[in-house]
Design a protein around this motif. Structure first.
Motif, PDB file in Angstrom:
ATOM      1  N   ASP A  94      75.165  -1.832  45.206  1.00 52.19           N
ATOM      2  CA  ASP A  94      76.637  -2.309  45.063  1.00 52.19           C
ATOM      3  C   ASP A  94      76.151  -4.296  45.095  1.00 52.19           C
ATOM      4  O   ASP A  94      76.024  -5.127  45.695  1.00 52.19           O
ATOM      5  N   THR A 113      77.398   1.802  47.752  1.00 51.74           N
ATOM      6  CA  THR A 113      76.599   0.928  49.065  1.00 51.74           C
ATOM      7  C   THR A 113      74.983   1.045  48.419  1.00 51.74           C
ATOM      8  O   THR A 113      74.649   2.413  48.728  1.00 51.74           O
ATOM      9  N   ASP A 114      74.251  -0.077  48.774  1.00 50.72           N
ATOM     10  CA  ASP A 114      72.455  -0.165  48.924  1.00 50.72           C
ATOM     11  C   ASP A 114      72.454   1.092  49.490  1.00 50.72           C
ATOM     12  O   ASP A 114      71.629   1.647  49.265  1.00 50.72           O
TER      13      ASP A 114
END
Length: 134
Positions: A94, A113-114
């Motif tokens: 992200d 998300t990462d």
């Protein structure tokens, strides 16, 4: 066998091992999320049966894994319309401009998300099937 499933209207990515659900992730989709991807630049996320065909540890979006879009049917449909089917569809981290939370913002990719991308990247191999549903 590991497999992935995306249900676009739920904004969810599911990671399975055989029939067992291992993880569930909230996702952001293409900026025009309703409907299947058909052409380059339409902002839609594909729908259909594909597989993971590449891995990118140096992605501009943290990490990414490629989805085998377009398949031969996607190419044939776009050609019948005199259009380009597009490509370069990934599941990725992200890294985006500041947008309101919850807004779909990708050009057709699936964003998590990462931290979630690190989990997915570690568990998913080349050839892993992915089914994308409306």
């Amino acid at each position: 066998m590991t497999r992935l499933q995306v249900v676009k209207h739920r904004r969810k990515l599911y990671l399975f091992h055989n029939r067992e659900l291992l993880k569930e992730y909230e996702v952001h989709l293409g900026n025009t999320a309703i409907g299947p991807k058909q052409f380059s630049g339409d902002g839609k996320t594909p729908e259909g049966a594909y597989y993971i065909d590449r891995r990118n540890p140096r992605s501009s979006f943290h990490l990414s894994i490629g989805i085998s879009y377009p398949n031969p049917n996607d190419v044939a449909f776009a050609q019948e319309q005199g259009r380009d089917p597009g490509g370069d569809i990934f599941i990725h981290g992200d890294r985006r401009p500041q947008d309101p939370q919850g807004k779909d913002w990708t050009a057709g990719c699936i964003a998590v998300t990462d931290d979630q991308m690190e989990e997915i990247y570690a568990m998913v191999r080349l050839g892993t099937p992915i089914d994308l549903h409306a």
